[in-house]
Design a protein around this motif. Sequence first.
Motif, mmCIF file in Angstrom:
data_model
loop_
_atom_site.group_PDB
_atom_site.id
_atom_site.type_symbol
_atom_site.label_atom_id
_atom_site.label_comp_id
_atom_site.label_asym_id
_atom_site.label_seq_id
_atom_site.Cartn_x
_atom_site.Cartn_y
_atom_site.Cartn_z
ATOM 1 N N ASP A 38 -0.457 10.702 -10.365
ATOM 2 C CA ASP A 38 -0.213 9.666 -9.653
ATOM 3 C C ASP A 38 1.067 8.912 -10.200
ATOM 4 O OD1 ASP A 38 -0.587 7.391 -7.979
ATOM 5 O OD2 ASP A 38 -2.318 6.555 -8.936
ATOM 6 N N ASP A 40 3.862 5.826 -9.954
ATOM 7 C CA ASP A 40 4.444 4.624 -9.369
ATOM 8 C C ASP A 40 5.759 4.085 -9.627
ATOM 9 O OD1 ASP A 40 1.819 3.819 -8.132
ATOM 10 O OD2 ASP A 40 1.100 2.850 -9.792
ATOM 11 N N GLU A 62 11.129 2.993 -1.775
ATOM 12 C CA GLU A 62 10.027 1.852 -2.078
ATOM 13 C C GLU A 62 9.371 1.684 -3.279
ATOM 14 O OE1 GLU A 62 8.404 -1.210 -0.033
ATOM 15 O OE2 GLU A 62 9.710 0.274 1.040
ATOM 16 N N ASP A 64 6.557 0.276 -5.986
ATOM 17 C CA ASP A 64 5.254 0.117 -5.707
ATOM 18 C C ASP A 64 4.625 -1.239 -6.425
ATOM 19 O OD1 ASP A 64 4.510 2.709 -4.516
ATOM 20 O OD2 ASP A 64 5.257 3.343 -6.329
#
Length: 185
Positions: A38, A40, A62, A64
């Motif tokens: 995962d 970010d 983008e 996070d």
Amino acid sequence: MADTDTLSFRRILIMATDGFEQSELEVPLERLEDAGADVDIASIEMGEITGWDEDDWGEDIEVDLTIADVKVDDYDALVLPGGQINPDLLRVDEKAVALIRDFASAGKPIAAICHAPWLLIEAGLAKGRRLTSYKSIRTDVANAGAEVVDEAVVIDGNIITSRCPDDLPDFCDAIIAMLTKVPLG
């Protein structure tokens, strides 16, 4: 290397801001996610940050969370993409430099490519280390007290460094290999 699910249950933070080298963020992001991690993206502010792609502005990505909102305990490793602009902006941001120090203090892997070793210097992590970097900052790295070598990937303790986008396969392999050896915590 088959990446699928190698890094399940791992959380990785990529710290960047405008001017990150496009491939040096996107390739590790893709490889780490493909390995099951995962990932970010943290930056100085929320919204989008814009990459630098060879000789012009690249794509947006983008964010996070902000650097100020990162909790080191939530992550297993930190990845620092290069480019000239990105690390130069981050190394004058006190929260960004403090975050790098916090990852180092926690003994977590830190991977820096291209110009990102400038951030290791600013965080006081270069002295006494064996590192590599983009050729134009090798004098800076040496002046910070590191042993500078010209290799695709260099691992010194918990720090991984690489020179440039051509080294991304080795850089990503080294991150994945280190994370598979580090106990979940």
